[in-house]
Scaffold this active site. Sequence first.
Site, PDB file in Angstrom:
ATOM      1  N   GLU A 440       0.946  -1.339  -0.009  1.00 25.79           N
ATOM      2  CA  GLU A 440      -0.026   0.081  -0.097  1.00 25.79           C
ATOM      3  C   GLU A 440       0.991   1.232  -0.077  1.00 25.79           C
ATOM      4  O   GLU A 440       0.405   2.430   0.504  1.00 25.79           O
ATOM      5  CB  GLU A 440      -0.989  -0.159   1.294  1.00 25.79           C
ATOM      6  CG  GLU A 440      -2.150   0.883   1.055  1.00 25.79           C
ATOM      7  CD  GLU A 440      -3.046   0.524  -0.289  1.00 25.79           C
ATOM      8  OE1 GLU A 440      -3.089  -0.733  -0.298  1.00 25.79           O
ATOM      9  OE2 GLU A 440      -3.286   1.566  -0.955  1.00 25.79           O
TER      10      GLU A 440
HETATM   11  C1  LIG Z   1       3.018  -9.602   0.688  1.00 28.55           C
HETATM   12  C2  LIG Z   1       2.684  -8.613  -0.288  1.00 28.55           C
HETATM   13  C3  LIG Z   1       1.540  -8.358  -0.520  1.00 28.55           C
HETATM   14  C4  LIG Z   1       1.066  -7.320  -1.384  1.00 28.55           C
HETATM   15  N1  LIG Z   1      -0.421  -7.287  -1.807  1.00 28.55           N
HETATM   16  C5  LIG Z   1      -0.499  -6.488  -3.043  1.00 28.55           C
HETATM   17  C6  LIG Z   1      -1.963  -6.478  -3.564  1.00 28.55           C
HETATM   18  O1  LIG Z   1      -2.813  -6.878  -2.872  1.00 28.55           O
HETATM   19  N2  LIG Z   1      -2.025  -5.745  -4.398  1.00 28.55           N
HETATM   20  C7  LIG Z   1      -1.064  -5.071  -5.354  1.00 28.55           C
HETATM   21  O2  LIG Z   1      -1.328  -4.525  -6.494  1.00 28.55           O
HETATM   22  N3  LIG Z   1       0.070  -5.134  -5.030  1.00 28.55           N
HETATM   23  C8  LIG Z   1       0.565  -5.857  -3.636  1.00 28.55           C
HETATM   24  N4  LIG Z   1       1.666  -5.660  -3.327  1.00 28.55           N
HETATM   25  C9  LIG Z   1       2.708  -4.962  -3.922  1.00 28.55           C
HETATM   26  C10 LIG Z   1       3.419  -3.798  -3.114  1.00 28.55           C
HETATM   27  O3  LIG Z   1       2.157  -2.945  -3.094  1.00 28.55           O
HETATM   28  C11 LIG Z   1       4.526  -3.321  -3.826  1.00 28.55           C
HETATM   29  O4  LIG Z   1       5.523  -4.334  -3.317  1.00 28.55           O
HETATM   30  C12 LIG Z   1       4.915  -1.898  -3.217  1.00 28.55           C
HETATM   31  O5  LIG Z   1       4.049  -1.067  -3.709  1.00 28.55           O
HETATM   32  C13 LIG Z   1       6.218  -1.699  -3.518  1.00 28.55           C
HETATM   33  O6  LIG Z   1       6.576  -2.082  -4.822  1.00 28.55           O
HETATM   34  P1  LIG Z   1       7.879  -2.726  -5.331  1.00 28.55           P
HETATM   35  O7  LIG Z   1       7.839  -4.016  -4.618  1.00 28.55           O
HETATM   36  O8  LIG Z   1       7.891  -2.923  -6.690  1.00 28.55           O
HETATM   37  O9  LIG Z   1       9.067  -1.904  -4.872  1.00 28.55           O
HETATM   38  P2  LIG Z   1       9.959  -0.774  -5.345  1.00 28.55           P
HETATM   39  O10 LIG Z   1       8.897   0.109  -6.183  1.00 28.55           O
HETATM   40  O11 LIG Z   1      10.830  -1.523  -6.562  1.00 28.55           O
HETATM   41  O12 LIG Z   1      10.512  -0.172  -4.484  1.00 28.55           O
HETATM   42  C14 LIG Z   1      12.084  -0.499  -3.970  1.00 28.55           C
HETATM   43  C15 LIG Z   1      12.535   0.572  -3.000  1.00 28.55           C
HETATM   44  O13 LIG Z   1      12.694   1.639  -4.075  1.00 28.55           O
HETATM   45  C16 LIG Z   1      11.957   2.638  -3.324  1.00 28.55           C
HETATM   46  N5  LIG Z   1      11.368   3.768  -4.128  1.00 28.55           N
HETATM   47  C17 LIG Z   1      10.700   3.325  -5.530  1.00 28.55           C
HETATM   48  N6  LIG Z   1      10.468   4.651  -6.095  1.00 28.55           N
HETATM   49  C18 LIG Z   1      10.647   5.521  -5.286  1.00 28.55           C
HETATM   50  C19 LIG Z   1      10.330   6.934  -5.174  1.00 28.55           C
HETATM   51  N7  LIG Z   1       9.836   7.238  -6.343  1.00 28.55           N
HETATM   52  N8  LIG Z   1      10.834   7.565  -4.358  1.00 28.55           N
HETATM   53  C20 LIG Z   1      11.468   7.235  -3.349  1.00 28.55           C
HETATM   54  N9  LIG Z   1      11.828   5.639  -3.127  1.00 28.55           N
HETATM   55  C21 LIG Z   1      11.424   5.048  -4.053  1.00 28.55           C
HETATM   56  C22 LIG Z   1      10.841   2.033  -2.386  1.00 28.55           C
HETATM   57  O14 LIG Z   1      10.591   2.843  -1.361  1.00 28.55           O
HETATM   58  C23 LIG Z   1      11.573   0.869  -1.815  1.00 28.55           C
HETATM   59  O15 LIG Z   1      12.482   1.081  -0.828  1.00 28.55           O
HETATM   60  C24 LIG Z   1       2.131  -6.630  -2.120  1.00 28.55           C
HETATM   61  C25 LIG Z   1       3.406  -6.946  -1.853  1.00 28.55           C
HETATM   62  C26 LIG Z   1       3.661  -8.029  -0.909  1.00 28.55           C
HETATM   63  C27 LIG Z   1       5.070  -8.212  -0.554  1.00 28.55           C
END
Ligand SMILES: Cc1cc2nc3c(=O)[nH]c(=O)nc-3n(C[C@H](O)[C@H](O)[C@H](O)COP(=O)(O)OP(=O)(O)OC[C@H]3O[C@@H](n4cnc5c(N)ncnc54)[C@H](O)[C@@H]3O)c2cc1C
Length: 598
Positions: A440
């Site tokens: 989220e």
């Molecule tokens: C157990 C679990 C349940 C989930 N459930 C859902 C769900 O029901 N539906 C759904 O759609 N998704 C779901 N997700 C996905 C979740 O919302 C994403 O993992 C999350 O939004 C982060 O995206 P990412 O994993 O691609 O990390 P990334 O976006 O790759 O981020 C990696 C790091 O980079 C940082 N970062 C990235 N962009 C920026 C920026 N612009 N400024 C500063 N820092 C930045 C982040 O803060 C983080 O520390 C789930 C994930 C997990 C692990």
Amino acid sequence: MAEYVAPLKDMQFVLKHVVGLGEVNRLAGWEELTDDVVDAILEEAGKVASEVLSPLNASGDRTGAVFRDGKVTMPAGFRDAYWQWVKAGWGNVLAPPDFGGQGLPHLVATPVEEMWGSANLAFKLCPMLTQGAVEALDTVGSEALKRRFLPKMVAGEWTGTMNLTEPQAGSDLSLVRTRAVPQKDGSWRLFGQKIFITYGEHDYTDNIVHMVLARMEGAPEGVKGISLFLVPKVLVKEDGGLGARNDVKCASIEHKLGIHASPTAVLIYGEKDGAVGYLMGEPNRGLEYMFIMMNAARLSVGLEGVAIAERAYQRALAWSRERLQGKPAGSSGPKTAPIVQHPDVKRMLLTMKSLAEAMRALAYWVSAMLDRARRHPDDAERRRCQAVVDLLVPVVKGWSTETGIEVASLGIQVHGGMGFIEETGAAQHLRDARITTIYEGTTGIQANDLVGRKVGREAGRTALAVIAQVQATRAELGRSGNEHLTAIGERLASAVARLEETTQWIVSTYGTNPAAVASGAVYYLKLMGIVCGGWMMARAAQIAARDLEAGEGDAAFLRAKVLTARFYADHILPQSLALSAVAMGGAESVLAMDEALL
Ligand SMILES: Cc1cc2nc3c(=O)[nH]c(=O)nc-3n(C[C@H](O)[C@H](O)[C@H](O)COP(=O)(O)OP(=O)(O)OC[C@H]3O[C@@H](n4cnc5c(N)ncnc54)[C@H](O)[C@@H]3O)c2cc1C
């Protein structure tokens, strides 16, 4: 240890005396919701949390959800618990009355939801996602879609999901690639892969209703070309009966650090001729719609931090009363005593307790603001409350979840070596809490939102208005003549001055040097959380001291409240000095470092 026990006294005190349940109950449509009715709802939810959900928490963690041949089997007892919970009416507390929901205020649903999160976080996620999907459908769906899907979803007979994330699109949803192709009958066919979908597959119900972000063929690049679609797992006939299986399948579920009983699915759309989907609202406004739902969803996840902190505290406290080790400093008692008597253990327990209470009060206050923003008769007041919600939702989400992890970790420390051993259950809380700062929207994303959209772009207007409210409380404390309240007032004065100074710095720097602001944005988010949490504790202490003096209420509870607020002021509020300094002065080293040198 004994199962989770809902902290009803604190919940009721905060609702009635700190955040204004009485005012919310007077809003149109909620007049019959008296304090007694709310008490009864909370007491009943507390029983279900302790007796039905909490006993499944550890076993669900050990077994986890299991994936085989495209199907997910939930851990033993979860399906029965789900149906028991749904039949008792807990699935529809926020849902619209037109479709069978109870339409309760957020302020009442919030403590109830906190209980589910404390008792069994993995269980809680399914209803949370269903509620999000119900809200999406109710807000932007056509009447025909609402009629076909909402009654079953509100009744808990079908569950819902949110499908945003793809392998290349996480925090940055402009990169969503799932395709939507128009059909002659007005429906769409979807092709693509979604990952990390919470409860994307399970065995509770016959159908799952997925809310999916996808791009119509030919849509503009970026966030302006994303639309929202409803895609059922099983197609639904005009009469509401179930038809053929749709072309969406669960390819696997993830093996995770925590929330093992919550299935996190990889979903493949359109392996054959495309998954049938229905457009929600207008084309290319999908992300905007998601943002409408975002405040409630982020509040829910922020509340998970509160929930885990409360549960970890209860467990650590019970342990500390039983474990005998050493003679406490300054004690003349026997050689060994329960560890709760050691000043350092007491410090850890008070840290856990005071943070849980501060986060709870802040989350409830923001929930009350959300209700007022939706139903207050005065237009200007609705707008004011909405601005406060917009400002503080990223704070509740980011600060409470980061703090939830710290509190769960302290819970392990209180247990000593046994905290590191799985049997005590303390470790599960830390593992479960770890995801809450990620899904989220990560803490980094919340902090960007806070300093950019919420503070920078409106020249700090709402933040400074909240700060003025904190200062008014601080002034009252100074005039109280009560030793503890005076001390709390002094610490709050210093902390809120740091918050004001940092806010002014952000306002003046954001336009010219956004990278400097972004470098310390998470510190600012924590600063605002700590100060607003301290404000809530100060108000609680004021009321508790007044009632104590008048000889009203539960004296032991009220005394504990004043002392917990005093501890928070002495031990937590001074962190504002460091947070403010680094939020304003930490950018140079971050920005000077070439990433090639990392
Ligand atoms: C157990 C679990 C349940 C989930 N459930 C859902 C769900 O029901 N539906 C759904 O759609 N998704 C779901 N997700 C996905 C979740 O919302 C994403 O993992 C999350 O939004 C982060 O995206 P990412 O994993 O691609 O990390 P990334 O976006 O790759 O981020 C990696 C790091 O980079 C940082 N970062 C990235 N962009 C920026 C920026 N612009 N400024 C500063 N820092 C930045 C982040 O803060 C983080 O520390 C789930 C994930 C997990 C692990």
